[in-house]
Write an enzyme that holds these catalytic residues in place. Structure first.
Site, mmCIF file in Angstrom:
data_model
loop_
_atom_site.group_PDB
_atom_site.id
_atom_site.type_symbol
_atom_site.label_atom_id
_atom_site.label_comp_id
_atom_site.label_asym_id
_atom_site.label_seq_id
_atom_site.Cartn_x
_atom_site.Cartn_y
_atom_site.Cartn_z
ATOM 1 N N SER A 1 0.829 -1.214 0.000
ATOM 2 C CA SER A 1 0.000 0.000 0.000
ATOM 3 C C SER A 1 0.868 1.271 0.000
ATOM 4 C CB SER A 1 -0.994 0.009 1.166
ATOM 5 O OG SER A 1 -0.341 0.190 2.387
ATOM 6 N N ASN A 2 1.988 1.241 0.700
ATOM 7 C CA ASN A 2 2.886 2.412 0.643
ATOM 8 C C ASN A 2 3.523 2.538 -0.733
ATOM 9 O OD1 ASN A 2 3.203 3.895 3.329
ATOM 10 N ND2 ASN A 2 3.233 1.741 3.955
ATOM 11 N N LEU B 1 17.369 -6.273 7.444
ATOM 12 C CA LEU B 1 18.422 -5.261 7.311
ATOM 13 C C LEU B 1 18.960 -5.362 5.889
ATOM 14 C CD1 LEU B 1 20.439 -5.817 10.616
ATOM 15 C CD2 LEU B 1 18.878 -3.936 10.092
ATOM 16 N N HIS C 1 8.287 3.442 9.306
ATOM 17 C CA HIS C 1 8.003 2.617 10.490
ATOM 18 C C HIS C 1 6.688 3.097 11.091
ATOM 19 C CE1 HIS C 1 8.990 -0.006 13.806
ATOM 20 N NE2 HIS C 1 8.552 0.947 14.616
ATOM 21 N N ASN D 1 13.140 4.512 5.016
ATOM 22 C CA ASN D 1 12.247 3.434 5.458
ATOM 23 C C ASN D 1 11.081 4.070 6.199
ATOM 24 O OD1 ASN D 1 11.432 0.702 6.067
ATOM 25 N ND2 ASN D 1 12.115 1.077 8.168
ATOM 26 N N SER E 1 6.843 7.177 11.154
ATOM 27 C CA SER E 1 8.109 7.897 10.961
ATOM 28 C C SER E 1 8.769 7.422 9.682
ATOM 29 C CB SER E 1 9.087 7.578 12.104
ATOM 30 O OG SER E 1 8.490 7.701 13.372
ATOM 31 N N ASP F 1 15.699 0.625 12.488
ATOM 32 C CA ASP F 1 14.914 1.795 12.901
ATOM 33 C C ASP F 1 15.715 2.882 13.630
ATOM 34 O OD1 ASP F 1 12.666 0.417 11.898
ATOM 35 O OD2 ASP F 1 12.393 -0.593 13.814
HETATM 36 C C1 GRF Z 1 3.837 -0.613 6.931
HETATM 37 O O1 GRF Z 1 3.076 -0.589 8.098
HETATM 38 C C2 GRF Z 1 5.207 -0.038 7.174
HETATM 39 O O2 GRF Z 1 5.216 0.928 8.173
HETATM 40 C C3 GRF Z 1 5.990 -1.235 7.609
HETATM 41 O O3 GRF Z 1 5.496 -2.308 6.853
HETATM 42 C C4 GRF Z 1 4.154 -2.032 6.467
HETATM 43 C C5 GRF Z 1 4.065 -2.179 4.992
HETATM 44 O O4 GRF Z 1 2.737 -2.031 4.538
HETATM 45 N N1 GRF Z 1 7.394 -1.002 7.448
HETATM 46 P P1 GRF Z 1 2.422 -1.943 2.994
HETATM 47 O O5 GRF Z 1 2.988 -3.213 2.358
HETATM 48 O O6 GRF Z 1 3.074 -0.726 2.460
HETATM 49 O O7 GRF Z 1 0.925 -1.902 2.904
#
Ligand code: GRF
Length: 200
Positions: free
Chosen positions: A14-15, A89, A106, A104, A138, A147
């Site tokens: 989704s990101n 990592l 988090h 990244n 973040s 992190d």
């Molecule tokens: C997100 O919650 C991000 O913060 C973490 O992994 C998840 C990835 O979600 N690092 P998506 O695959 O982007 O939906």
């Protein structure tokens, strides 16, 4: 400016989708983007195909992963690598060669609730168990440890008294998409447009 998004094997993407859409709409001024994934058979890659993104497949457990990743970043002339759902990592040589150019996201307000083993619902449950009134996400620079890099951008949301890890995760995830786009825009302002008097 060219962007690559590295997703993990469990990534929903989704990101990644938010970042690719922002590149398409011009909210992120990128001339191109690339998705790097561990396998064709994950939801993120299906979404990347739907968005007609360029895709490279390399698996982190491959002994040449670090070299291959650097070769792709070089060949594709990538300026910025964004990790999205990539839980491991990165090899040290990648972190060193690409210092200051790997981000990244988090799902908590670092430096709290980060570090090894802090991922997924564990993060949100820890926030609830600690009685926090607010959480958020973040975007930080990547280092050789989990992190720990400098935070580039954070966004906050409330924690409600009746929240479960799942309801809090959903609220934070919505924020993550905006935060990642905002962080990439900020990175571009600081690294690409700095000194050129450009307004983004
Ligand atoms: C997100 O919650 C991000 O913060 C973490 O992994 C998840 C990835 O979600 N690092 P998506 O695959 O982007 O939906």
């Amino acid at each position: 400016m060219k962007l690559a998004v590295l997703v993990g094997s469990k990534g929903r993407g989704s990101n990644m989708t938010a970042l690719l859409n922002a590149c398409k709409s011009g909210r992120i001024s990128a001339s191109g983007s690339l998705v790097i994934a561990p396998s064709e058979n994950i939801p993120a890659v299906g979404n990347a195909h739907d968005l007609r993104a360029d895709i490279a497949i390399i698996h982190p457990s491959d002994p040449h992963f670090g070299e291959d990743l650097l070769a792709i970043l070089d060949a594709e002339r990538i300026d910025l690598l964004c990790l999205a759902g990539y839980m491991r990592l990165l090899p040290k040589d990648v972190v060193r060669d690409f210092e200051g150019r790997i981000l990244n996201i988090h799902p908590a307000l670092l430096p709290k609730y980060g570090g090894k083993g802090m991922y997924g619902m564990r993060v949100h449950q820890a926030v609830i168990d600690a009685g926090e009134k607010e959480s958020g996400c973040s975007v930080h620079y990547l280092t050789e440890k989990y992190d720990e890099g400098e935070v580039l951008l954070q966004m906050k949301c409330p924690v409600h008294p009746d929240d479960t890890a799942e309801t809090l995760a959903a609220r934070v995830l919505e924020l993550e998409h905006e935060c990642y786009i905002g962080a990439v825009r900020k990175w571009i302002r600081q690294h690409i447009y700095a000194g050129r008097n450009a307004s983004l």
